[in-house]
Each structure stands twice: as structure tokens, then as C-alpha cells.
Write an enzyme that holds these catalytic residues in place. Structure first.
Site, PDB file in Angstrom:
ATOM      1  NE  ARG A 142      83.412  -4.490   6.772  1.00 32.33           N
ATOM      2  CZ  ARG A 142      83.066  -3.423   7.498  1.00 32.33           C
ATOM      3  NH1 ARG A 142      81.884  -2.841   7.268  1.00 32.33           N
ATOM      4  NH2 ARG A 142      83.864  -2.943   8.426  1.00 32.33           N
ATOM      5  CE  LYS A 191      84.475  -7.884  10.578  1.00 33.11           C
ATOM      6  NZ  LYS A 191      85.938  -7.746  10.285  1.00 33.11           N
ATOM      7  CG  HIS A 235      87.844  -6.031   1.878  1.00 32.23           C
ATOM      8  ND1 HIS A 235      86.551  -5.734   2.270  1.00 32.23           N
ATOM      9  CD2 HIS A 235      88.652  -5.599   2.876  1.00 32.23           C
ATOM     10  CE1 HIS A 235      86.580  -5.153   3.459  1.00 32.23           C
ATOM     11  NE2 HIS A 235      87.842  -5.054   3.846  1.00 32.23           N
ATOM     12  NE  ARG A 239      85.543  -1.706   4.526  1.00 33.58           N
ATOM     13  CZ  ARG A 239      84.749  -0.886   5.227  1.00 33.58           C
ATOM     14  NH1 ARG A 239      83.820  -0.192   4.598  1.00 33.58           N
ATOM     15  NH2 ARG A 239      84.893  -0.755   6.538  1.00 33.58           N
ATOM     16  CG  HIS A 277      87.020   1.420  10.362  1.00 30.35           C
ATOM     17  ND1 HIS A 277      88.049   1.735   9.495  1.00 30.35           N
ATOM     18  CD2 HIS A 277      86.519   0.227   9.930  1.00 30.35           C
ATOM     19  CE1 HIS A 277      88.171   0.773   8.590  1.00 30.35           C
ATOM     20  NE2 HIS A 277      87.246  -0.139   8.830  1.00 30.35           N
ATOM     21  CE1 TYR A 317      88.722  -1.444   5.059  1.00 31.83           C
ATOM     22  CE2 TYR A 317      89.776  -1.947   7.142  1.00 31.83           C
ATOM     23  CZ  TYR A 317      88.780  -2.178   6.218  1.00 31.83           C
ATOM     24  OH  TYR A 317      87.858  -3.158   6.444  1.00 31.83           O
TER      25      TYR A 317
END
Length: 353
Positions: free
Chosen positions: A182, A215, A290, A293, A316, A325
């Protein structure tokens, strides 16, 4: 018990239904956050209908969906909300939990499944995330990196001082892609975050990356993870930046991406430079950093990496998040089909040298 009147019967039964559904989900060992979000969604639906589950109808679903669409909610978000309430209805209408008996006895009505194939959101496209985050094709990605390198050459040929910054930005974008980062994770990187990986000595000291500013969950500190290097060309590009070009900044700290003013590159600067390069080569103006990613995840899967490995590389907790994704390309799908057909119908071809 039969024959016993309930005080505030509707609210009492609704509360018991929600508590029972929560216990059912906990018995499946679902995460507390998943359960909490589903319960909140059901309560929102109760508030929207201003009615109780045993009186819900398919028309309530359609009115609720129309409101969410008009409010601008994403396609995938609407589908997830519908799924949560549909699961609750499935629980209530399952005879094993006997809610139909309770509701028939007290209210003269029973809960039913109000979601069906004609009023629920379908998988509209292969990629359901935000349009600006969709993965780049390999050709688009190559064009983007080619332009990054071209800018370095152009600025340096003119004898302009800014060539260090353009080299830095090229290395930064390659790092975001090659380690699936990110913006904030990339901006916060330091030289000491890199280490060797004994299982992949060919990458030298750049075999693994410790991401320290992942995150965070709500109310929690930044999540950490280790991303293993999978692309040799990226390790080489990073080594050139760290060992040959970055020292020209005369940076005294350990920040990986210093500026001429001895600060560090911020997330807004990353977005601005990405937009500049994106527009210069004619990519979709919705795309943001993004998407690199997302491209990382998609290309790893296309290259045969295990889904769980990709999930862990991205940091994740759930595979369903990783699925958002990824969107493998048509060429990959056709290759996978051909391999499967060859295994099934032409096994002799697999043994050829």
C-alpha cells in the site's frame, strides 16, 4: 413454553433470534469482526423495513437494494449486505432451530427466505473492486515501468538536478508492485526493513521485507507482516537504488525514500507522481497507485503461486479479501483450460521431453 405470553413479544423474539444466530456463527469459528458486521447489517435491515423478520417479504429486499444503489454503494458492497441478511433468513427458516414454531404460536406468521435468484446481486464482472484499483495487464505494467525509466534518462540527459528524484520514484513504484504494498506501507519503509532469505539466497540482502505499517484493524496498532521476494529483477532494481543512487542524496537517516530537503516521500506525492506518469502513457484516469498492489496479487496467481501464499504476502486475514484483489487474464484462463484438458484427454503429452 407453550401457552406462556411474552412481554414485548416482538422485541423479545427478535433479540433471541439475533443471539441464536450469533451463537451459530461462533460455533463455526467465524471471526468476531465478521459476526459483528453481519449482525449490524441485519439490524440495519430491520430498521429499514420497520418490521420483524417473520413479516419480511421479497419486496423489502428490492426496496432496500434500490436505496443502497441510489446511495452509490459499490456493487460488491450491496452483494455482501444482501448475503448477510440472506444468511440470517436461512437460519430462521431452518426447521432445526424451530423459529417457525415460535413465530406461528406468538404472531401467526413464520419467517421465510426472502432472497432468491431474481432479487439478489450477481457477480457482475471478474473484478468487483473500485475501478481505480483494478490490476494492470502485463503490457500496461511494462509500459508504465518503461516510462519511469525513460523519465530518468530524459532528466539526466538534460543535466537537471531532478534525476535523482525520478530514479527514486521509478524504484518506489517497482517496489510497490513487486512486494504488493500500500502507499503508506511503501512510504514508511526504511533500509533496515530488508533482510536475506535463506530459502532464496539469489536475492541477497533483499530476500524478505518486514512491513511495519500495515493496514490496522479498527482501534489496533499497525499490522506487521513479512513479504518474501519473488521477482529477481525487482531485487536488482532496489539494490541499485539503495547501494548506488540513494547515497547521492547524502541522507543521514534510514528512510528508504528521502527527498532533497531531507524529508521523506509522502503518500500524496506518490499519488501525484503516479497520476502524472499514468496520464503521460494514456492509462485509465481512474487508476491510482493501489492498482500496482492488485497487479502484484493477480500476476502471482497467474504465475502459479498458491492462493494462500498470495494471501499471506498481501497480509489478508481472509481469502475472500484476496479474491477481490485478483482477476486473472484471458490468456491465463486459456492456458489453464488447455492444461486441464490435456491432463484429462491427452495424458501422454505430459510425459514428452
Amino acid at each position: 413454553m407453550p401457552g406462556v405470553a411474552l412481554f414485548a413479544a416482538e422485541e423479545t423474539v427478535l433479540t433471541a433470534m439475533l443471539e441464536g444466530w450469533e451463537l451459530q456463527q461462533r460455533s463455526r469459528m467465524l471471526s468476531g469482526l465478521t459476526i459483528e458486521r453481519r449482525l449490524l447489517t441485519v439490524r440495519r435491515f430491520v430498521s429499514f423495513t420497520n418490521d420483524y423478520p417473520w413479516r419480511w417479504t421479497p419486496g423489502d429486499v428490492e426496496a432496500w437494494t434500490a436505496e443502497m444503489v441510489s446511495a452509490g454503494l459499490a456493487h460488491s458492497t450491496v452483494r455482501n449486505y444482501q448475503m448477510a441478511v440472506a444468511l440470517f433468513c436461512g437460519y430462521l427458516s431452518d426447521a432445526r432451530y424451530q423459529w417457525h414454531e415460535v413465530c406461528e404460536r406468538h404472531f401467526g406468521d413464520v419467517p421465510v427466505q426472502i432472497f432468491h435468484e431474481w432479487n439478489t446481486v450477481i457477480h457482475r464482472t471478474d473484478y468487483e473492486g473500485r475501478p481505480g484499483n483494478r490490476p494492470l495487464s502485463r503490457d500496461e505494467l511494462q509500459a508504465f515501468f518503461d516510462y519511469c525509466d525513460q523519465r530518468v534518462g530524459q532528466v539526466r540527459a538534460r543535466g537537471r538536478k531532478g534525476w535523482l528524484a525520478t530514479f527514486r520514484d521509478a524504484a518506489l513504484f517497482k517496489t510497490i508492485y513487486a512486494w504488493g504494498l500500500r502507499r503508506r506501507e511503501a512510504a514508511k519503509l526504511e533500509i533496515v526493513d530488508w533482510s536475506a532469505n535463506a530459502a532464496a539466497p539469489e536475492f541477497g540482502r533483499y530476500g524478505a521485507l518486514a512491513v511495519r505499517y500495515g493496514k490496522a484493524m479498527r482501534g489496533s496498532p499497525p499490522r506487521r507482516r513479512t513479504v518474501l521476494t519473488t521477482m529477481g529483477w525487482a531485487a536488482e532494481a532496489l539494490a541499485e537504488w539503495v547501494e548506488e543512487v540513494r547515497p547521492l542524496y547524502d541522507a543521514t537517516g534510514t528512510a528508504l525514500w528521502p527527498t532533497e530537503r531531507r524529508a521523506v516521500v509522502g503518500t500524496d506525492a506518490i499519488s501525484r507522481r503516479f497520476s502524472e506518469y499514468r496520464d503521460a502513457i494514456g492509462l485509465d484516469r481512474n487508476l491510482g497507485p493501489h492498482c500496482l498492489r492488485h497487479s502484484f496479487a493477480t500476476h502471482l496467481l497467474e504465475d502459479g503461486f498458491d492462493h494462500l501464499f498470495v494471501q499471506q504476502q498481501l497480509g489478508h486475514s481472509w481469502g475472500s479479501t484476496t479474491a477481490i484483489y485478483t482477476s486473472v487474464g484471458a490468456d491465463y484462463k486459456n492456458r489453464a483450460l488447455r492444461q486441464a484438458l490435456d491432463r484429462a484427454f491427452h495424458p501422454e503429452t505430459l510425459n514428452r521431453d
